[in-house]
Design a protein around this motif. Structure first.
Motif, PDB file in Angstrom:
ATOM      1  N   ASN A   1      18.470 -26.835 -87.221  1.00 48.35           N
ATOM      2  CA  ASN A   1      17.827 -26.913 -88.520  1.00 48.35           C
ATOM      3  C   ASN A   1      17.483 -25.505 -89.017  1.00 48.35           C
ATOM      4  O   ASN A   1      16.576 -24.859 -88.509  1.00 48.35           O
ATOM      5  CB  ASN A   1      16.558 -27.756 -88.395  1.00 48.35           C
ATOM      6  CG  ASN A   1      16.020 -28.148 -89.740  1.00 48.35           C
ATOM      7  OD1 ASN A   1      16.161 -27.395 -90.705  1.00 48.35           O
ATOM      8  ND2 ASN A   1      15.414 -29.301 -89.812  1.00 48.35           N
TER       9      ASN A   1
ATOM     10  N   LEU B   1       4.413 -21.379 -96.642  1.00 46.35           N
ATOM     11  CA  LEU B   1       5.714 -22.031 -96.576  1.00 46.35           C
ATOM     12  C   LEU B   1       6.266 -21.981 -95.156  1.00 46.35           C
ATOM     13  O   LEU B   1       6.811 -22.970 -94.657  1.00 46.35           O
ATOM     14  CB  LEU B   1       6.678 -21.357 -97.555  1.00 46.35           C
ATOM     15  CG  LEU B   1       8.063 -21.979 -97.661  1.00 46.35           C
ATOM     16  CD1 LEU B   1       7.972 -23.397 -98.184  1.00 46.35           C
ATOM     17  CD2 LEU B   1       8.957 -21.158 -98.565  1.00 46.35           C
TER      18      LEU B   1
ATOM     19  N   ASP C   1       6.966 -29.428 -91.001  1.00 50.00           N
ATOM     20  CA  ASP C   1       7.817 -30.470 -91.563  1.00 50.00           C
ATOM     21  C   ASP C   1       9.006 -30.749 -90.651  1.00 50.00           C
ATOM     22  O   ASP C   1       9.367 -31.899 -90.402  1.00 50.00           O
ATOM     23  CB  ASP C   1       8.297 -30.025 -92.950  1.00 50.00           C
ATOM     24  CG  ASP C   1       8.884 -31.166 -93.719  1.00 50.00           C
ATOM     25  OD1 ASP C   1       8.117 -32.048 -94.131  1.00 50.00           O
ATOM     26  OD2 ASP C   1      10.111 -31.186 -93.890  1.00 50.00           O
TER      27      ASP C   1
ATOM     28  N   ASN D   1       4.551 -24.528 -93.111  1.00 49.41           N
ATOM     29  CA  ASN D   1       4.945 -25.861 -93.553  1.00 49.41           C
ATOM     30  C   ASN D   1       6.370 -26.194 -93.126  1.00 49.41           C
ATOM     31  O   ASN D   1       6.672 -27.337 -92.802  1.00 49.41           O
ATOM     32  CB  ASN D   1       4.823 -25.980 -95.071  1.00 49.41           C
ATOM     33  CG  ASN D   1       3.400 -26.253 -95.486  1.00 49.41           C
ATOM     34  OD1 ASN D   1       2.591 -26.712 -94.685  1.00 49.41           O
ATOM     35  ND2 ASN D   1       3.079 -25.968 -96.723  1.00 49.41           N
ATOM     36  N   LEU D   2       7.258 -25.193 -93.153  1.00 51.55           N
ATOM     37  CA  LEU D   2       8.634 -25.436 -92.714  1.00 51.55           C
ATOM     38  C   LEU D   2       8.652 -25.874 -91.262  1.00 51.55           C
ATOM     39  O   LEU D   2       9.342 -26.831 -90.899  1.00 51.55           O
ATOM     40  CB  LEU D   2       9.480 -24.172 -92.886  1.00 51.55           C
ATOM     41  CG  LEU D   2       9.967 -23.841 -94.289  1.00 51.55           C
ATOM     42  CD1 LEU D   2      10.635 -22.479 -94.297  1.00 51.55           C
ATOM     43  CD2 LEU D   2      10.933 -24.889 -94.784  1.00 51.55           C
TER      44      LEU D   2
ATOM     45  N   LEU E   1      13.344 -41.103 -86.625  1.00 54.50           N
ATOM     46  CA  LEU E   1      14.274 -40.359 -87.468  1.00 54.50           C
ATOM     47  C   LEU E   1      15.242 -39.543 -86.626  1.00 54.50           C
ATOM     48  O   LEU E   1      16.110 -38.864 -87.136  1.00 54.50           O
ATOM     49  CB  LEU E   1      13.502 -39.417 -88.392  1.00 54.50           C
ATOM     50  CG  LEU E   1      12.551 -40.069 -89.376  1.00 54.50           C
ATOM     51  CD1 LEU E   1      11.748 -39.019 -90.100  1.00 54.50           C
ATOM     52  CD2 LEU E   1      13.317 -40.915 -90.367  1.00 54.50           C
TER      53      LEU E   1
ATOM     54  N   ARG F   1       7.897 -32.569 -87.522  1.00 54.47           N
ATOM     55  CA  ARG F   1       7.656 -33.989 -87.763  1.00 54.47           C
ATOM     56  C   ARG F   1       8.962 -34.773 -87.648  1.00 54.47           C
ATOM     57  O   ARG F   1       9.014 -35.821 -87.019  1.00 54.47           O
ATOM     58  CB  ARG F   1       7.042 -34.180 -89.144  1.00 54.47           C
ATOM     59  CG  ARG F   1       6.691 -35.622 -89.428  1.00 54.47           C
ATOM     60  CD  ARG F   1       5.832 -35.747 -90.644  1.00 54.47           C
ATOM     61  NE  ARG F   1       6.393 -34.990 -91.754  1.00 54.47           N
ATOM     62  CZ  ARG F   1       5.692 -34.611 -92.811  1.00 54.47           C
ATOM     63  NH1 ARG F   1       4.427 -34.896 -92.885  1.00 54.47           N
ATOM     64  NH2 ARG F   1       6.254 -33.930 -93.776  1.00 54.47           N
ATOM     65  N   ASP F   2      10.013 -34.212 -88.239  1.00 53.31           N
ATOM     66  CA  ASP F   2      11.304 -34.887 -88.142  1.00 53.31           C
ATOM     67  C   ASP F   2      11.816 -34.922 -86.713  1.00 53.31           C
ATOM     68  O   ASP F   2      12.347 -35.919 -86.254  1.00 53.31           O
ATOM     69  CB  ASP F   2      12.337 -34.172 -89.034  1.00 53.31           C
ATOM     70  CG  ASP F   2      12.204 -34.607 -90.478  1.00 53.31           C
ATOM     71  OD1 ASP F   2      11.230 -35.330 -90.770  1.00 53.31           O
ATOM     72  OD2 ASP F   2      13.058 -34.227 -91.293  1.00 53.31           O
TER      73      ASP F   2
ATOM     74  N   LEU G   1      16.163 -24.382 -91.694  1.00 52.46           N
ATOM     75  CA  LEU G   1      14.871 -24.152 -92.334  1.00 52.46           C
ATOM     76  C   LEU G   1      13.757 -23.992 -91.303  1.00 52.46           C
ATOM     77  O   LEU G   1      12.880 -23.146 -91.455  1.00 52.46           O
ATOM     78  CB  LEU G   1      14.547 -25.293 -93.294  1.00 52.46           C
ATOM     79  CG  LEU G   1      15.397 -25.339 -94.551  1.00 52.46           C
ATOM     80  CD1 LEU G   1      15.027 -26.516 -95.414  1.00 52.46           C
ATOM     81  CD2 LEU G   1      15.235 -24.057 -95.341  1.00 52.46           C
TER      82      LEU G   1
END
Lengths: 332, 310
Positions: free
Chosen positions: B29, B291, B298, B294-295, B308, B301-302, B31
């Motif tokens: 990932n 950011l 987030d 948060n990246l 997921l 979490r995934d 991000l």
């Protein structure tokens, strides 16, 4: 519910009255015209010479009689009137921001879900995350700088940077609802309506920029969940077009959590627009509450906090009812 | 005994496999990777800020150089050549005539350490109160929940504003003010986790084995709820920075010269159109730090959400 309101009033009351402050607490019930004797009478009448817990009871009595005292920093008008005259502006801003949030946030979330882990998902995720990583005041000033200042210097049509209505137009339409846009429409005054609309765009976009990110993320998550369900596979195997599968079958079921969030956001925006209103000089209650904080007007803050809490509670309730409406499986 | 150690090693292998898979997902990932690198970058800056920039320059004022901009890359829509000859601050100077870039470097550790402290404190508070509420239940649960209700129905920033206005604008009070807004979320989160976790089979088995309640709670239930807490805390570091700097921006700074990002931006309030860099760069720094956290949050979490995941 009553308990929450009671708790909030107790907390703010204690914070406001229980500690020494630069402003004597009874100034809130006194107007400039009163003489020393009258002030003494006010002090006795509202129990300011009594211990704190008794003061709270006196305060409760005043509230139930509709007496919130006077805001001397706002021309000495009754606090309740000050609040009521400004509250519609905050409502207008909130409604505009909510509409923008929904219109941008939900499609962004759907796009993210159907293109899961593709480039457009990553871009949508970045936009959403940037949205709620942005300092409100910074974004507000950037918008002002670009859409007001630079557009103005470049001779382009620019958006106004402050206020809810141009000073030249202020007061030309009678305030029926107090919401400038609605008043303009009701009066049939096109100029006024458009001017009010132009004023609301930047602050509303600032406010919605934070929440639309959250909304997009929630829509994405619930959409992904729904898209894995058997009935979606079924719908696809029937040969339905992807558009119908997404819009009619998946979206309806995925919107529940999104609705919860939108309800909560609207409520919290209504109470949390302090920074945005401050930067855009928006004449709402958020900006006023900041002044009230600096002026030590505890009654204004109590009124503000209680109204907001009430709205948050009602929003929660409405969302629950709406949930049952949207999803027939939910029973109470 | 041998059996037990085999189980232990199998468990360990499962865990390392899990961790390796998570790491693989992180690497996949882009991000999350970008967020991680940014956070590392800012943490390094925070740790070395005092060596990169002499801290005492924050209190060296030179009003002859205030609001000057001499970087020719950005013109801000007009030609600003107000800097005295020979001085070339990359990001201009602020109202006190200090180099803005240096001030931002000095401000980053302040914001990050405050945010980490507030998040850590509210997590600990949340774990304790949430675990007690979930485990003890009954009246205690009811009381704790009602108290969090009161705090959650309160417009967050307003509570912090009121608190800071009454108790005075010291750094300590501002931290408490933000903490006051932040802790109820964690109580709610952890209580929910504890409630769902204690109904699971392994807890039942532990109870049947006669393990004590506190031991089950602290050695088994809480470690198993760590992932959601971790995600929430990572996401909240950014949120805390935003709230804290917003307080500073609204004029609750203990000292107008304090190097803090919101406070640096507040310096530019009256000069938005004449000295836009004063708001643009400190705000941008807050945005990027937030950011970055948060990246990671987030993405975590995934990655940690098994639904997921595969």
């Amino acid at each position: 519910m009553t308990f929450v309101l009671f708790g909030i009033s107790l907390m703010v009351f204690y914070l406001a009255r229980g500690f020494p402050s630069a402003f004597a607490p009874w100034t809130q019930y006194v107007t400039r015209k009163m003489n020393a004797q009258q002030i003494q009478a006010i002090i006795e009448q509202h129990g300011f010479n009594k211990p704190l817990w008794e003061q709270y009871i006196y305060w409760l009595r005043d509230v139930f009689q509709g007496n919130w005292g006077y805001s001397n920093w706002a021309n000495g008008l009754p606090t309740y009137e000050v609040f009521a005259s400004r509250f519609p502006y905050t409502v207008e801003l909130t409604i505009a921001a909510t509409i923008l949030t929904i219109v941008i946030g939900i499609p962004l979330g759907i796009l993210s879900a159907i293109r899961n882990n593709k480039l457009s998902d990553h871009i949508a995720r970045l936009v959403a995350l940037t949205g709620y990583s942005t300092p409100t005041y910074w974004f507000a000033y950037i918008l002002q700088l670009v859409f007001f200042y630079y557009f103005y210097t470049l001779g382009l049509p620019y958006l106004p940077s402050s206020g809810a209505i141009s000073p030249t137009l202020a007061g030309t339409v009678s305030a029926i609802t107090g919401l400038p846009i609605l008043d303009g429409i009701l009066a049939g005054n096109m100029n006024y309506t458009l001017d009010a609309l132009a004023h609301v765009i930047l602050p509303a976009f600032t406010l919605s920029f934070t929440s639309l990110g959250y909304l997009a993320r929630i829509v994405r998550a619930s959409m992904l969940e729904v898209l894995k369900q058997d009935y979606i596979t079924m719908a696809r195997s029937k040969g339905l077009s992807e558009k119908i599968v997404i819009c009619r079958h998946a979206l309806k079921n995925a919107l529940g959590p999104a609705m919860t969030l939108t309800g909560l956001f609207t409520a919290s925006l209504l109470g949390g627009a302090v920074v945005t209103e401050y930067v855009f000089s928006w004449p709402g209650v958020g900006d006023l509450s900041l002044q009230a904080v600096f002026q030590g007007d505890s009654n204004f803050l109590l009124l503000y906090a209680l109204v907001t809490a009430l709205i948050i509670i009602i929003a929660n309730l409405t969302v629950d009812i709406g949930y049952a409406f949207l999803d027939p499986r939910v029973k109470y | 005994m041998k059996n037990k150690s085999t189980i232990k090693s199998m468990e360990l292998r499962a865990r390392t496999d899990d961790a390796r898979y998570a790491l693989h997902l992180v690497r996949q990932n882009v991000l999350v990777l970008a967020g991680t690198l940014l956070v590392i970058f800012y943490l390094v800056i925070s740790l070395t800020a005092n060596y990169l920039v002499e801290p005492s320059i924050a209190y060296k004022f030179d009003f002859a150089q205030s609001y000057c901009w001499s970087n020719s890359v950005i013109s801000w829509g007009k030609n600003i050549e107000s800097c005295p000859v020979g001085i070339n601050p990359v990001l201009g100077t602020d109202g006190f005539g200090r180099d803005l870039l240096k001030m931002i470097v000095l401000a980053i550790p302040v914001d990050i350490s405050v945010a980490l402290f507030i998040v850590a404190a509210s997590t600990i508070l949340g774990v304790v109160l949430g675990a007690v509420a979930g485990e003890v239940g009954g009246k205690v649960d009811e009381i704790i929940l009602r108290i969090t209700d009161i705090f959650l129905a309160f417009p967050g920033l307003l509570l912090a504003l009121v608190f800071a206005a009454i108790f005075g604008r010291t750094m300590q009070n501002l931290i408490i003010a933000v903490l006051l807004v932040w802790w109820p979320v964690y109580v709610r989160l952890i209580r929910g986790q504890v409630l769902s976790e204690r109904e699971k089979n392994y807890v039942e088995a532990l109870r049947a084995l006669g393990t004590s309640r506190t031991r089950i709670l602290f050695n088994h239930i809480i470690p198993n709820t760590i992932y959601p807490i971790l995600v929430q805390s990572t996401l909240d570091v950014g949120g805390v920075i935003l709230t804290f700097s917003a307080l500073m921006f609204l004029g609750f700074s203990p000292n107008p010269a304090l190097p803090e990002l919101g406070n640096l931006a507040a310096d530019g309030i009256g000069h938005v159109f004449t000295a836009p860099w004063l708001i643009v760069f400190p705000g941008l720094t807050i945005l990027v730090i937030t950011l970055a956290f948060n990246l990671i949050g987030d993405g975590l979490r995934d990655i940690l959400d098994p639904r997921l995941r595969r």
